[in-house]
Design a protein around this motif. Structure first.
Motif, mmCIF file in Angstrom:
data_model
loop_
_atom_site.group_PDB
_atom_site.id
_atom_site.type_symbol
_atom_site.label_atom_id
_atom_site.label_comp_id
_atom_site.label_asym_id
_atom_site.label_seq_id
_atom_site.Cartn_x
_atom_site.Cartn_y
_atom_site.Cartn_z
ATOM 1 N N GLY A 24 1.102 -11.441 7.537
ATOM 2 C CA GLY A 24 0.415 -10.613 8.575
ATOM 3 C C GLY A 24 1.461 -9.417 9.448
ATOM 4 N N GLU A 25 2.404 -9.430 8.991
ATOM 5 C CA GLU A 25 3.507 -8.386 9.541
ATOM 6 C C GLU A 25 3.586 -7.085 8.525
ATOM 7 O OE1 GLU A 25 7.105 -9.504 11.698
ATOM 8 O OE2 GLU A 25 6.600 -11.539 10.960
ATOM 9 N N VAL A 26 3.504 -6.162 9.060
ATOM 10 C CA VAL A 26 3.523 -4.903 8.172
ATOM 11 C C VAL A 26 4.845 -4.032 8.340
ATOM 12 C CG1 VAL A 26 2.423 -2.456 7.668
ATOM 13 C CG2 VAL A 26 0.795 -4.424 8.289
ATOM 14 N N PHE A 27 5.516 -3.884 7.218
ATOM 15 C CA PHE A 27 6.871 -3.183 7.287
ATOM 16 C C PHE A 27 6.503 -1.845 6.251
ATOM 17 C CE2 PHE A 27 7.419 -7.652 7.558
ATOM 18 C CZ PHE A 27 8.255 -7.790 8.673
ATOM 19 N N GLU A 28 7.340 -0.804 6.934
ATOM 20 C CA GLU A 28 7.196 0.408 6.220
ATOM 21 C C GLU A 28 8.351 1.078 5.746
ATOM 22 O OE1 GLU A 28 5.869 4.884 7.575
ATOM 23 O OE2 GLU A 28 4.699 3.157 8.399
ATOM 24 N N SER A 29 8.513 1.885 4.680
ATOM 25 C CA SER A 29 9.498 2.252 4.130
ATOM 26 C C SER A 29 9.730 3.439 5.109
ATOM 27 C CB SER A 29 9.552 2.968 2.540
ATOM 28 O OG SER A 29 8.377 3.718 2.487
ATOM 29 N N PRO A 30 11.421 3.427 5.259
ATOM 30 C CA PRO A 30 11.801 4.415 6.182
ATOM 31 C C PRO A 30 11.483 5.678 6.005
ATOM 32 C CG PRO A 30 13.736 3.427 5.406
ATOM 33 C CD PRO A 30 12.473 2.896 4.761
ATOM 34 N N ASN A 31 11.695 6.228 4.555
ATOM 35 C CA ASN A 31 11.962 7.540 4.052
ATOM 36 C C ASN A 31 10.894 7.619 2.733
ATOM 37 O OD1 ASN A 31 13.991 8.406 5.621
ATOM 38 N ND2 ASN A 31 15.343 7.291 4.421
ATOM 39 N N TYR A 32 10.405 8.934 2.589
ATOM 40 C CA TYR A 32 9.776 9.273 1.435
ATOM 41 C C TYR A 32 10.708 9.148 0.170
ATOM 42 C CZ TYR A 32 5.547 10.896 3.786
ATOM 43 O OH TYR A 32 4.299 10.831 4.621
ATOM 44 N N CYS A 33 9.977 8.524 -0.925
ATOM 45 C CA CYS A 33 10.827 8.386 -1.919
ATOM 46 C C CYS A 33 10.154 9.334 -3.258
ATOM 47 C CB CYS A 33 10.951 7.149 -2.591
ATOM 48 S SG CYS A 33 11.668 5.853 -1.092
ATOM 49 N N SER A 34 10.900 9.129 -4.267
ATOM 50 C CA SER A 34 10.555 10.143 -5.430
ATOM 51 C C SER A 34 9.503 9.373 -6.290
ATOM 52 C CB SER A 34 11.760 10.645 -6.211
ATOM 53 O OG SER A 34 12.462 9.742 -6.680
ATOM 54 N N THR A 35 9.656 7.968 -6.206
ATOM 55 C CA THR A 35 8.887 7.319 -7.086
ATOM 56 C C THR A 35 8.196 6.047 -6.397
ATOM 57 O OG1 THR A 35 10.507 5.518 -7.613
ATOM 58 C CG2 THR A 35 10.488 7.496 -9.057
ATOM 59 N N THR A 89 1.022 -1.065 0.056
ATOM 60 C CA THR A 89 0.097 -0.080 0.058
ATOM 61 C C THR A 89 0.852 1.132 -0.002
ATOM 62 O OG1 THR A 89 -0.023 0.090 2.403
ATOM 63 C CG2 THR A 89 -1.911 -1.235 1.280
ATOM 64 N N CYS A 90 0.340 2.401 -0.602
ATOM 65 C CA CYS A 90 1.304 3.440 -0.700
ATOM 66 C C CYS A 90 0.544 4.799 -0.360
ATOM 67 C CB CYS A 90 1.645 3.411 -2.150
ATOM 68 S SG CYS A 90 2.926 4.707 -2.650
ATOM 69 N N ILE A 91 1.435 5.751 0.339
ATOM 70 C CA ILE A 91 0.841 6.739 0.384
ATOM 71 C C ILE A 91 1.625 8.069 -0.418
ATOM 72 C CG2 ILE A 91 0.813 8.814 2.252
ATOM 73 C CD1 ILE A 91 0.805 6.716 4.349
ATOM 74 N N ARG A 92 0.657 8.908 -0.973
ATOM 75 C CA ARG A 92 1.217 9.632 -2.041
ATOM 76 C C ARG A 92 1.026 11.284 -1.358
ATOM 77 N NH1 ARG A 92 -0.671 12.847 -7.052
ATOM 78 N NH2 ARG A 92 1.490 12.995 -8.081
ATOM 79 N N GLU A 93 1.891 12.073 -1.340
ATOM 80 C CA GLU A 93 1.924 13.358 -1.063
ATOM 81 C C GLU A 93 2.911 14.438 -1.860
ATOM 82 O OE1 GLU A 93 4.843 14.406 2.552
ATOM 83 O OE2 GLU A 93 2.857 13.519 3.125
ATOM 84 N N GLY A 94 2.433 15.573 -1.747
ATOM 85 C CA GLY A 94 3.222 16.718 -2.383
ATOM 86 C C GLY A 94 2.491 17.070 -3.828
ATOM 87 N N PRO A 95 2.782 17.982 -4.192
ATOM 88 C CA PRO A 95 2.135 18.491 -5.724
ATOM 89 C C PRO A 95 2.286 17.656 -6.846
ATOM 90 C CG PRO A 95 4.121 19.775 -5.253
ATOM 91 C CD PRO A 95 3.965 18.886 -4.024
ATOM 92 N N ASP A 96 1.429 17.655 -7.719
ATOM 93 C CA ASP A 96 1.502 16.718 -8.785
ATOM 94 C C ASP A 96 3.013 16.742 -9.615
ATOM 95 O OD1 ASP A 96 -0.970 15.923 -8.455
ATOM 96 O OD2 ASP A 96 -1.880 17.475 -9.869
ATOM 97 N N HIS A 97 3.630 17.949 -9.689
ATOM 98 C CA HIS A 97 4.899 17.945 -10.428
ATOM 99 C C HIS A 97 6.105 17.498 -9.597
ATOM 100 C CE1 HIS A 97 5.099 21.774 -7.899
ATOM 101 N NE2 HIS A 97 6.413 21.548 -7.876
ATOM 102 N N ALA A 98 5.758 17.249 -8.027
ATOM 103 C CA ALA A 98 7.074 16.616 -7.234
ATOM 104 C C ALA A 98 6.401 15.753 -6.388
ATOM 105 C CB ALA A 98 7.664 17.649 -6.707
ATOM 106 N N PRO A 99 5.724 14.640 -6.515
ATOM 107 C CA PRO A 99 5.128 13.841 -5.440
ATOM 108 C C PRO A 99 6.160 12.996 -4.886
ATOM 109 C CG PRO A 99 4.946 12.548 -7.709
ATOM 110 C CD PRO A 99 5.626 14.214 -7.917
#
Length: 188
Positions: free
Chosen positions: A41-52, A21-31
């Motif tokens: 059953g275990e959930v792991f999250e990316s540590p930082n926001y990425c550009s893609t 699952t993904c969270i997208r934030e930021g303007p359309d030109h720089a999401p």
């Protein structure tokens, strides 16, 4: 690469395939994207926001694989399968390439009786030699050496230096003037 390894681990373990699952934030030109992966059953999250989106999913899969690998050999089904797939050899090679060091060099020694051989392997990484547990075959001996090296390198992870750009999820590669062994410490 990490998504493929996590999917292979799920298939070998007879688990459901990982779901992202993904969270997208930021303007359309720089999401900016941040992903989570549900693995057995275990959930792991990316540590930082990425550009893609792809980078974010790979980052989440990397977190999952590292967490499963850090649980130690053979304590859980996932950890046993990680041992079997040779993920530690892949991780060592990838880290070597990221820091610009020479690739890991494996040396295997055979001992024991002809019908009961015992293989011991060492891996040299950035001028440091790691020895794995003895095994019944060469392939497993190499995996054991890689696991020993990875475990030792993970102890150095307190020395992480991050890029100033919070969107870049990997530690700094700005250590060209350091010896190779310290590059690994700063990367891990």
């Amino acid at each position: 690469m990490y998504k493929n390894q996590l999917q292979e681990l799920a298939q070998r373990s007879c688990f459901n395939l990982p779901s992202y699952t993904c969270i997208r934030e930021g303007p359309d030109h720089a999401p900016r994207f941040k992903a989570t992966v549900n693995f057995n059953g275990e959930v792991f999250e990316s540590p930082n926001y990425c550009s893609t989106l792809r980078q974010a999913e790979h980052s989440a899969a990397e977190v999952a694989l590292n967490a499963l690998a850090n649980r130690g050999p053979s304590n859980s089904l996932a950890a046993r399968i990680l041992d079997e797939t040779g993920v530690y050899k892949n991780l060592l090679q990838e880290v070597s390439q990221r820091v610009g060091a020479s690739l890991p060099a494996y040396t295997t020694f055979r001992s024991g009786l002809g019908h009961l051989p015992v293989f011991t392997c060492t891996v040299e990484l950035a001028g440091v030699t790691f020895t794995g547990e003895p095994a019944k075959n060469k392939k497993q001996a190499e995996k054991n050496a890689a696991m020993a090296a990875w475990s030792s390198l993970k102890l150095c992870e307190d020395n992480i230096v991050l890029w100033e750009d919070e969107n870049y999820p990997y530690p700094s590669k700005k250590s060209e003037d350091k010896p190779e062994s310290s590059k690994f410490g700063s990367f891990m």
